[in-house]
Design an enzyme around this catalytic site. Structure first.
Site, PDB file in Angstrom:
ATOM      1  CG  HIS A 189       6.158   2.951   1.143  1.00  0.00           C
ATOM      2  ND1 HIS A 189       4.837   3.224   1.369  1.00  0.00           N
ATOM      3  CD2 HIS A 189       6.575   2.173   2.167  1.00  0.00           C
ATOM      4  CE1 HIS A 189       4.454   2.612   2.485  1.00  0.00           C
ATOM      5  NE2 HIS A 189       5.494   1.977   2.989  1.00  0.00           N
ATOM      6  CD  GLN A 218       5.655  -6.108  10.724  1.00  0.00           C
ATOM      7  OE1 GLN A 218       6.604  -6.646  10.136  1.00  0.00           O
ATOM      8  NE2 GLN A 218       5.454  -4.798  10.653  1.00  0.00           N
ATOM      9  CE  LYS A 227       5.031   6.561   8.986  1.00  0.00           C
ATOM     10  NZ  LYS A 227       4.465   5.607   9.982  1.00  0.00           N
ATOM     11  CE1 TYR A 262      -4.355   0.849  -0.349  1.00  0.00           C
ATOM     12  CE2 TYR A 262      -3.669   2.694   1.018  1.00  0.00           C
ATOM     13  CZ  TYR A 262      -4.587   2.109   0.171  1.00  0.00           C
ATOM     14  OH  TYR A 262      -5.731   2.789  -0.174  1.00  0.00           O
TER      15      TYR A 262
END
Length: 282
Positions: free
Chosen positions: A37, A61, A149, A32
């Site tokens: 990215h 995760q 981030k 996504y």
């Protein structure tokens, strides 16, 4: 640009590149993809001869009652973004390709993974370290690219590479933000129109904390206290944490010294978002 979900096909392609003396960059993602990215892929393409993007929503995760089943996915859009950014190969495996039915080997880490997000997501970084370790073994990249981030994740990956003597350069890349300041995240798509407006409180708190440090404030209680006040003023926001830590060890600091990470995690409605800034004090 090619796409495959088969580990051996990735290995064969990378071996062929390396036989030709080409360098390989890896950008691990959960898909996504957005401009954040793309910035990683752009940099990887600029610094390597070939770029592999992994596009895999890693089930191990995610904790119980987290958003594994609803995590956004759009492989067709991901392919377009990867191609535009200069990727050469997308690795898009199914969970069963990555994890055998009797899979039982995990990469554990202490201390660096225990604070911040590790407090409320105690199994998260075990899943992150395990999948990234597997991706490093599958792709054998020269360099791997991660966004700032996810600052704790970046610190965890750097520590894993150091502790396990992995011959990979880890490259951290700046946070990419929307025009109004909100850090780009795949989870932003969960937000309603009202929640999207409320989410700006994260970047407002981060920018305020950074401004205090630029003005010379070094006390964590002052900086975090004012940031928490900003967060508390938003009715739709519920603070998970706001902390000042050493950027490499993720250990708490009372007074800013060295390379400092100030990080927050905030629920906007039911969506958990993170943001941070790093400040060097010498």
């Amino acid at each position: 640009m090619n796409i495959t979900g088969v580990i051996e096909e990735v290995r064969a392609q990378v071996k062929e590149w390396k036989r030709r003396g080409l360098s390989v960059g890896l950008v691990p993602t959960m898909g996504y993809l957005h401009e954040g990215h793309k910035s990683l892929i752009d940099r990887a393409a600029a610094e390597n001869d070939r770029v592999v993007v992994s596009d895999f929503v890693n089930p191990i995760q995610f904790g119980v009652n987290e958003d594994l089943s609803t995590y956004p996915r759009d492989i067709e859009a991901d392919k377009k973004l990867c191609q535009a950014a200069g990727a050469d190969l997308i690795f898009h495996p199914k969970p069963e390709e990555m994890y055998a039915a009797d899979f039982s080997t995990y990469v554990e880490m202490q201390k660096v993974s225990e604070g911040l997000c590790g407090k409320s997501r105690p199994t998260h970084f075990r899943g992150v370290c395990t999948v990234v370790c597997k991706l490093f073994h599958i792709v054998t990249p020269d360099r791997a690219y991660f966004g700032q981030k996810d600052a704790q994740q970046l610190a965890v990956i750097r520590r894993m590479v150091r502790d396990l003597d992995m011959d990979i350069q880890i490259v951290g890349c700046p946070i990419i933000r929307e025009e109004d300041g909100l850090a780009k995240s795949s989870r932003n798509t969960y937000l309603s129109v009202e929640e999207r407006k409320a989410a700006l409180v994260l970047s407002q708190a981060v920018f305020h904390g950074e401004a205090l440090m630029k003005q010379g404030e070094r006390r964590a209680d002052i900086i975090l206290g004012e940031m928490r006040e900003i967060l508390a003023a938003e009715p739709l926001a519920r603070t998970d944490y706001a902390e000042m830590v050493d950027a490499d060890s993720i250990q708490p600091l009372d007074v800013a010294e060295g390379r400092v990470l100030v990080a927050i995690a905030v629920f906007i409605g039911t969506t958990r978002l993170i943001d941070n800034f790093i400040f060097e004090v010498f």
